[in-house]
Motif scaffolding. Structure first.
Motif, short mmCIF file in Angstrom:
data_model
loop_
_atom_site.label_atom_id
_atom_site.label_comp_id
_atom_site.label_asym_id
_atom_site.label_seq_id
_atom_site.Cartn_x
_atom_site.Cartn_y
_atom_site.Cartn_z
N ILE A 59 -91.93 50.31 8.95
CA ILE A 59 -92.84 50.72 7.89
C ILE A 59 -92.28 51.93 7.14
N TRP A 60 -92.40 51.90 5.82
CA TRP A 60 -92.11 53.07 5.00
C TRP A 60 -93.40 53.46 4.28
N LEU A 61 -93.86 54.67 4.51
CA LEU A 61 -95.06 55.20 3.87
C LEU A 61 -94.68 56.39 3.01
N GLY A 62 -95.18 56.43 1.80
CA GLY A 62 -94.89 57.58 0.96
C GLY A 62 -95.50 57.45 -0.42
N THR A 63 -95.32 58.48 -1.20
CA THR A 63 -95.83 58.48 -2.57
C THR A 63 -94.79 57.88 -3.51
N TRP A 64 -95.22 57.59 -4.72
CA TRP A 64 -94.28 57.07 -5.72
C TRP A 64 -93.16 58.08 -5.98
N GLU A 65 -93.51 59.35 -5.96
CA GLU A 65 -92.49 60.37 -6.18
C GLU A 65 -91.47 60.36 -5.05
N GLN A 66 -91.94 60.19 -3.82
CA GLN A 66 -91.00 60.12 -2.70
C GLN A 66 -90.15 58.86 -2.76
N LEU A 67 -90.75 57.77 -3.20
CA LEU A 67 -90.01 56.52 -3.31
C LEU A 67 -88.90 56.63 -4.35
N GLN A 68 -89.14 57.43 -5.37
CA GLN A 68 -88.13 57.64 -6.41
C GLN A 68 -86.83 58.17 -5.81
N ASN A 69 -86.95 58.95 -4.74
CA ASN A 69 -85.76 59.52 -4.10
C ASN A 69 -85.12 58.58 -3.10
N VAL A 70 -85.77 57.45 -2.84
CA VAL A 70 -85.28 56.53 -1.81
C VAL A 70 -84.79 55.22 -2.41
N ASP A 71 -85.57 54.67 -3.34
CA ASP A 71 -85.23 53.36 -3.89
C ASP A 71 -85.79 53.26 -5.31
N THR A 72 -84.99 53.61 -6.27
CA THR A 72 -85.45 53.58 -7.66
C THR A 72 -85.65 52.16 -8.16
N THR A 73 -84.93 51.19 -7.57
CA THR A 73 -85.04 49.81 -8.01
C THR A 73 -86.44 49.27 -7.78
N LEU A 74 -86.98 49.50 -6.58
CA LEU A 74 -88.32 49.02 -6.27
C LEU A 74 -89.35 49.71 -7.16
N LEU A 75 -89.20 51.00 -7.36
CA LEU A 75 -90.16 51.72 -8.19
C LEU A 75 -90.09 51.24 -9.64
N ASP A 120 -105.65 57.15 -7.09
CA ASP A 120 -105.60 56.45 -5.81
C ASP A 120 -104.95 55.08 -5.88
N SER A 121 -104.25 54.77 -6.95
CA SER A 121 -103.55 53.49 -7.06
C SER A 121 -102.40 53.44 -6.05
N PHE A 122 -102.13 52.25 -5.53
CA PHE A 122 -101.03 52.08 -4.58
C PHE A 122 -100.54 50.64 -4.63
N PHE A 123 -99.36 50.41 -4.06
CA PHE A 123 -98.89 49.03 -3.91
C PHE A 123 -98.30 48.84 -2.53
N ILE A 124 -98.28 47.59 -2.11
CA ILE A 124 -97.75 47.20 -0.80
C ILE A 124 -96.78 46.05 -1.03
N THR A 125 -95.66 46.09 -0.34
CA THR A 125 -94.70 44.99 -0.43
C THR A 125 -93.90 44.90 0.85
N GLU A 126 -93.32 43.76 1.07
CA GLU A 126 -92.30 43.60 2.11
C GLU A 126 -90.97 43.48 1.38
N TYR A 127 -90.09 44.42 1.66
CA TYR A 127 -88.90 44.59 0.82
C TYR A 127 -87.76 45.13 1.65
N ASP A 128 -86.60 44.49 1.55
CA ASP A 128 -85.39 44.99 2.21
C ASP A 128 -85.63 45.24 3.69
N ASN A 129 -86.27 44.25 4.33
CA ASN A 129 -86.54 44.30 5.77
C ASN A 129 -87.48 45.45 6.16
N HIS A 130 -88.29 45.92 5.21
CA HIS A 130 -89.29 46.95 5.48
C HIS A 130 -90.64 46.52 4.89
N ILE A 131 -91.69 47.05 5.47
CA ILE A 131 -92.99 47.06 4.79
C ILE A 131 -93.07 48.39 4.06
N VAL A 132 -93.40 48.35 2.79
CA VAL A 132 -93.48 49.55 1.98
C VAL A 132 -94.92 49.72 1.49
#
Length: 552
Positions: A39-55, A68-80
């Motif tokens: 599992i990867w949990l984080g904010t959009w800002e944190q995701l920007q530093n990890v995987d810009t493609t997904l964002l 309070d908007s959010f998204f969930i996906t299964e991506y690159d062998n992770h749940i995000v």
């Protein structure tokens, strides 16, 4: 892609990660397949530093105005699970647990004997396909519950936990209630990131924090016992007492964790016939905002427009609205059988006109408008408490169409001698309200509610609950004609003689229809829904007899 310790050091994100692990273990203990990818949990800002493609794939969705908007996906062998803010990450954890593991929190867990979650049927689960992205956003920004007098730590704690599970983002306390519960509830609020609003009818409490003599309008002084009339109104035209009160408010607010907003109201009594009262009160709240700003306290301040004591001059706007503070609109006295537009009552139409005027004015001045409703108020709805599934969902759609900032739902307990389970009885309206603030699919909301019951009970439960909704909402139609009493107060209404027969007929119909439904139901007598229906039928019959006796 892994979440290191530094990234989830924020208390809300840390709690979200702990909840993920707890719920995964709970699902496994229920023999639900919870074996899942990392599992990867984080904010959009944190995701920007990890995987810009997904964002980048979420570019259009990230334009959402809601925090309070959010998204969930299964991506690159992770749940995000990625949220616009920290709280949205926690909401995403509960959303995944419901959709994939079937852990559905319908009612708050009020004791150890009750279950925290309903386990949904396996055919209702919705696992993610590889690469699938699901996006979630509320229909309004503010989604809150208001507690004025409920000094019940276990109940409030359970509700806070339920708020996270159902994506509620605000809790509103009166100053006096907060002062009693702050030590126990503060940690629960902090780790969920719930916004706190303080205010309500708290002027007397704040007055007691300082020694100045507050100028009161003596012409409004009354001595009646009823809570709607046993108060004096503040004189907001007089300025000599206000700065000392502002000082006490500022001092008090510095120690409140998560404090987002002050919503301080006049006393709960009509302000006479002066058209100037509302503008004088609004000016008071504007001065309060200015004082807090200069004191370095960065919180919002709003005023209320509320027909206390059925006084229209406290609800209706004359002239321009404030250019500096936001508005909370609270119309007391709706007939909850109807929308504003379809109501039989001119008072409801008048309230709708007032609401639309406030909406136009606040939009014009770039301010926010929130509406205050009474869906869980056992004073207004009484212990002949009506289920309001259709009314709530239609209201949410109407307020969303008006472009409102949000909705608050008042919770008032039943206070009386009857053995009445008010916490459980009010739970369905609370659930519908929370869910409707995120979804416009009433049928799906209702279907998921009935999954709370065993499959063989659902049809029978729905038949009784539908009947209670159809019959009991009429009780609210008597709140204005009998004010300050209600249809359950036959001994408190001196002016009710013209209504006695009509009220008794309504109550007889409730008693007969609900009694027959119980008689023909396949539910056991000890079932919670059966017990409530039996209570409603018997209580309505007793009330009818009292109204007829009063008519003699």
């Amino acid at each position: 892609m892994e979440l290191n310790g530094q990234e989830y050091s924020h208390p809300v994100q840390e709690f979200a990660y702990a909840e993920w692990n707890r719920l995964q273990q709970l699902a496994a203990s229920q023999h639900i397949n919870s074996d899942c990818k990392p599992i990867w949990l984080g904010t959009w800002e944190q995701l920007q530093n990890v995987d810009t493609t997904l964002l980048e794939r979420m570019r259009n969705k990230r334009a959402s105005i809601y925090s309070d908007s959010f998204f969930i996906t299964e991506y690159d062998n992770h749940i995000v699970i990625a949220g616009k803010g920290q709280r949205a990450v926690l909401f995403g954890v509960y959303q995944y647990a419901q959709e994939v593991w079937g852990l559905h929190a319908v009612y708050p867990q009020l004791d150890e004997a009750s279950c925290e979650f309903t386990i949904q049927d396996s055919d209702k689960l919705s696992p993610f396909r590889p690469g699938e992205i699901r996006y979630y956003s509320p229909r309004m920004e503010r989604r809150g519950f208001v507690f004025e007098t409920i000094h019940d730590i276990p109940y409030l704690t359970a509700m806070l936990h339920w708020f996270g599970q159902n994506k509620i983002n605000e809790i509103f306390f009166t100053f006096s209630l907060w002062d009693k519960v702050k030590e126990e509830l503060s940690p629960e609020i902090i780790k969920r990131g719930i916004d706190v609003t303080l205010g309500g009818h708290s002027m007397k409490f704040i007055q007691g924090l300082h020694s100045s003599n507050v100028s009161m309008n003596q012409q409004e002084k009354v001595t009646a016992d009823h809570p709607y009339t046993a108060k004096e109104q503040f004189d907001f035209e007089q300025l000599d007492w206000q700065e000392s009160m502002f000082e006490q408010i500022a001092h008090y607010c510095r120690s409140v964790p998560g404090l987002t907003r002050l919503s301080l109201w006049p006393e709960d009594i009509a302000a006479g016939n002066t058209s100037e009262f509302l503008q004088q009160y609004i000016a008071f709240t504007e001065r309060l905002q200015t004082y807090l700003f200069h004191a370095g306290i960065s919180i919002e301040v709003e005023h209320i427009a509320y027909n206390a004591g059925l006084a229209w001059n406290m609800l209706e706007l004359e002239g321009e609205s404030s250019q500096h503070i936001d508005t909370l609109f609270a119309y007391w006295g709706r007939d909850y059988r109807y929308s504003y537009e379809k109501s039989d009552h001119e008072t409801d139409h008048r309230a709708e006109r007032a609401l639309r005027q406030w909406s136009e004015q606040t939009t014009k001045h770039g301010r926010k408008l929130t509406v205050f409703e009474y869906y869980s108020d056992h004073f207004m709805l009484t212990n002949l408490f009506s289920v309001l599934t259709r009314r709530i969902t239609e209201d949410v759609a109407f307020y969303e169409q008006l472009g409102l900032e949000g909705m608050l739902n008042l919770v008032v307990p039943y206070r009386g001698d009857e053995d009445y389970p008010w916490k459980w009885a009010g739970g369905l309206n609370s659930y519908i309200f929370a869910r409707a603030m995120w979804s416009d699919h009433l049928e799906q909301i209702i279907e998921e509610y009935y999954l709370h019951y065993p499959q063989h009970e659902r049809k029978a439960v729905k038949e009784i609950i539908d009947l209670l909704e159809n019959k009991l909402s009429e009780v609210t139609s008597w709140n204005v004609p009998l004010f300050p009493a209600r249809a359950v107060d036959p001994g408190k209404v001196a002016h009710a003689a013209p209504y006695n027969q009509e009220i008794a007929a309504m109550l007889d119909d409730i008693a007969e229809q609900v009694g027959q439904a119980v008689l023909h139901s396949c539910l056991e007598e000890h079932h919670q829904v059966s017990k409530l229906a039996i209570y409603v039928s018997g209580y309505a019959k007793r009330l009818s007899e009292q109204w007829l006796s009063a008519a003699k």
